[in-house]
Design a protein around this motif. Structure first.
Motif, PDB file in Angstrom:
ATOM      1  N   LEU A  36       0.932  -1.034  -0.001  1.00 27.66           N
ATOM      2  CA  LEU A  36       0.041  -0.042  -0.119  1.00 27.66           C
ATOM      3  C   LEU A  36       0.857   1.384   0.025  1.00 27.66           C
ATOM      4  CD1 LEU A  36      -2.835  -0.953   2.695  1.00 27.66           C
ATOM      5  CD2 LEU A  36      -3.150  -0.642  -0.032  1.00 27.66           C
ATOM      6  N   VAL A  37       2.039   1.319   0.837  1.00 28.95           N
ATOM      7  CA  VAL A  37       2.774   2.512   1.060  1.00 28.95           C
ATOM      8  C   VAL A  37       4.206   2.361   0.105  1.00 28.95           C
ATOM      9  CG1 VAL A  37       1.814   2.949   3.095  1.00 28.95           C
ATOM     10  CG2 VAL A  37       4.125   1.706   2.933  1.00 28.95           C
ATOM     11  N   ALA A  38       3.942   1.642  -0.986  1.00 32.52           N
ATOM     12  CA  ALA A  38       5.146   1.231  -1.858  1.00 32.52           C
ATOM     13  C   ALA A  38       5.589   2.742  -2.445  1.00 32.52           C
ATOM     14  CB  ALA A  38       4.701   0.433  -3.118  1.00 32.52           C
ATOM     15  N   PRO A  39       4.826   3.604  -2.859  1.00 31.21           N
ATOM     16  CA  PRO A  39       5.306   4.777  -3.662  1.00 31.21           C
ATOM     17  C   PRO A  39       6.056   5.733  -2.389  1.00 31.21           C
ATOM     18  CG  PRO A  39       2.948   4.458  -4.239  1.00 31.21           C
ATOM     19  CD  PRO A  39       3.231   3.446  -2.998  1.00 31.21           C
ATOM     20  N   LEU A  40       5.697   5.453  -1.075  1.00 32.61           N
ATOM     21  CA  LEU A  40       6.422   6.227  -0.246  1.00 32.61           C
ATOM     22  C   LEU A  40       7.754   5.856   0.491  1.00 32.61           C
ATOM     23  CD1 LEU A  40       3.265   6.860   1.792  1.00 32.61           C
ATOM     24  CD2 LEU A  40       4.141   8.366   0.124  1.00 32.61           C
ATOM     25  N   ILE A  41       8.126   4.149   0.175  1.00 39.12           N
ATOM     26  CA  ILE A  41       9.027   3.839   0.954  1.00 39.12           C
ATOM     27  C   ILE A  41      10.313   3.413   0.006  1.00 39.12           C
ATOM     28  CG2 ILE A  41       7.890   2.691   2.804  1.00 39.12           C
ATOM     29  CD1 ILE A  41       7.598   0.073   1.475  1.00 39.12           C
ATOM     30  N   THR A  42       9.934   3.471  -1.229  1.00 39.85           N
ATOM     31  CA  THR A  42      10.913   3.215  -2.377  1.00 39.85           C
ATOM     32  C   THR A  42      10.957   4.829  -3.332  1.00 39.85           C
ATOM     33  OG1 THR A  42      11.435   1.966  -4.250  1.00 39.85           O
ATOM     34  CG2 THR A  42       9.223   2.286  -4.126  1.00 39.85           C
ATOM     35  N   PRO A  43      12.288   4.920  -3.635  1.00 43.27           N
ATOM     36  CA  PRO A  43      12.600   6.337  -4.335  1.00 43.27           C
ATOM     37  C   PRO A  43      12.416   5.911  -5.838  1.00 43.27           C
ATOM     38  CG  PRO A  43      14.850   5.308  -3.839  1.00 43.27           C
ATOM     39  CD  PRO A  43      13.674   4.474  -3.185  1.00 43.27           C
ATOM     40  N   THR A  75      11.442  -2.378  -5.650  1.00 42.80           N
ATOM     41  CA  THR A  75      10.342  -1.491  -6.227  1.00 42.80           C
ATOM     42  C   THR A  75       9.237  -2.455  -6.852  1.00 42.80           C
ATOM     43  OG1 THR A  75      11.570   0.254  -6.101  1.00 42.80           O
ATOM     44  CG2 THR A  75       9.498   0.493  -7.488  1.00 42.80           C
ATOM     45  N   ARG A  76       9.718  -3.059  -7.739  1.00 42.96           N
ATOM     46  CA  ARG A  76       8.938  -3.891  -8.629  1.00 42.96           C
ATOM     47  C   ARG A  76       8.284  -5.306  -7.802  1.00 42.96           C
ATOM     48  NH1 ARG A  76       8.414  -3.395 -13.700  1.00 42.96           N
ATOM     49  NH2 ARG A  76       8.072  -5.359 -14.231  1.00 42.96           N
ATOM     50  N   LEU A  77       8.802  -5.666  -6.763  1.00 38.57           N
ATOM     51  CA  LEU A  77       8.240  -6.679  -5.977  1.00 38.57           C
ATOM     52  C   LEU A  77       7.065  -6.132  -5.105  1.00 38.57           C
ATOM     53  CD1 LEU A  77       9.120  -9.632  -5.529  1.00 38.57           C
ATOM     54  CD2 LEU A  77      10.475  -8.991  -3.359  1.00 38.57           C
TER      55      LEU A  77
END
Length: 287
Positions: A36-43, A75-77
């Motif tokens: 859910l928070v992938a955009p926030l935790i990966t640059p 990121t893709r994972l």
């Protein structure tokens, strides 16, 4: 705290009190939150190619390495978890709703309708889920929508059979006869009395089927029939890494581990759910 809220709290405690339920539920919560928070935790962006950084092994810059196009694998994972988990969960939800409705109607009304439903369900039950899914995806076309429809239909027979057997067992109970004698209609009896009491085994079966659906979605993605590029899914990531096993093994190892650990976690959580439902039944019997 109301009596209903206390029951639900006791139910949740019962699931996580068992080591299996706690481990499985903990992993699933972590995966869901991370997705859910992938955009926030990966640059990094999951679809931006950086060819000069292709095939980089795990490092401080890219914790899980990069793929053949230089995309960050972690990121893709995480984004792939969104695809795999949402497709599998929504598909099973659709299958449960349709299967319970069909099975409940067949078990309650019986007769020619029951025989027709049973024949169709038994016929589809005789084929492996992967074969049904492959046929439907070939007809509908590859992509997320086709995969969801294929998975939903593939597991429909399982929930229809289970619900039918539960309804046939419950329809002769005293409380059903009492409701019928008081003038309750078929819909009221089905949805107010029968289906709630038939829900527990279907819920457990749906939980365990979700793990199988993740594997099925990954299989379709591996064959290129699931989510289409550049949308990541665990199966598609494994497919792209299958030919690079000796050059960049991390490309296939990490998505494979994600699928395996998540499916194991679902089964562990299912064990905790079974124990909790048994405790809930004991609580109801003592009231």
């Amino acid at each position: 705290m109301t009596m209903r809220a206390a029951r639900e709290l006791t139910f949740l405690k019962a699931i996580f009190r068992r080591p299996a339920g706690a481990i499985g539920g903990g992993w699933l919560i972590c995966v869901l939150l991370a997705a859910l928070v992938a955009p926030l935790i990966t640059p990094y962006a999951y679809d931006v190619q950086v060819l000069k950084e292709a095939f980089q092994p795990p490092s401080a810059t890219h914790l899980l390495g990069t793929d053949e196009f230089g995309r960050d694998l972690l990121t893709r994972l995480l984004y792939g978890a969104r695809t795999s988990l949402s497709v599998s969960s929504i598909s099973i939800l659709i299958s449960v709703v349709c299967g319970m409705t069909l099975g409940a109607a067949a078990g309650y009304f019986g007769g020619a309708f029951d025989r027709a439903v049973t024949t169709v369900v038994d016929l589809s039950w005789s084929f492996p889920e992967i074969l049904i899914a492959l046929i439907l995806v070939a007809i509908i076309g590859p992509g997320i929508s086709g995969t969801m429809a294929a998975i939903a239909v593939a597991y429909l027979a399982q929930f229809a059979r289970l619900t039918r057997s539960q309804i046939m067992t419950l329809r002769g109970e005293t409380y059903v006869e009492a409701a019928r004698s008081l003038g309750a209609g078929h819909a009221h009896i089905l949805f107010r009395h029968l289906l709630p009491n038939a829900l527990a085994p279907v819920l457990v079966s749906a939980m365990l089927a979700t793990g199988d659906a993740i594997i099925l979605e990954a299989t379709l993605g591996f064959f290129g029939l699931g989510a289409q590029p550049p949308v990541p899914s665990w199966g598609a990531m494994m497919s792209s890494g299958s030919g690079l096993l000796f050059k960049a093994p991390w490309i296939i190892i990490f998505p494979g581990l994600a699928v395996a650990i998540t499916v194991i976690a679902i089964n562990l959580f299912g064990d905790g759910l079974i124990a909790a439902l048994d405790i809930r039944a004991k609580i109801r019997r003592t009231e």
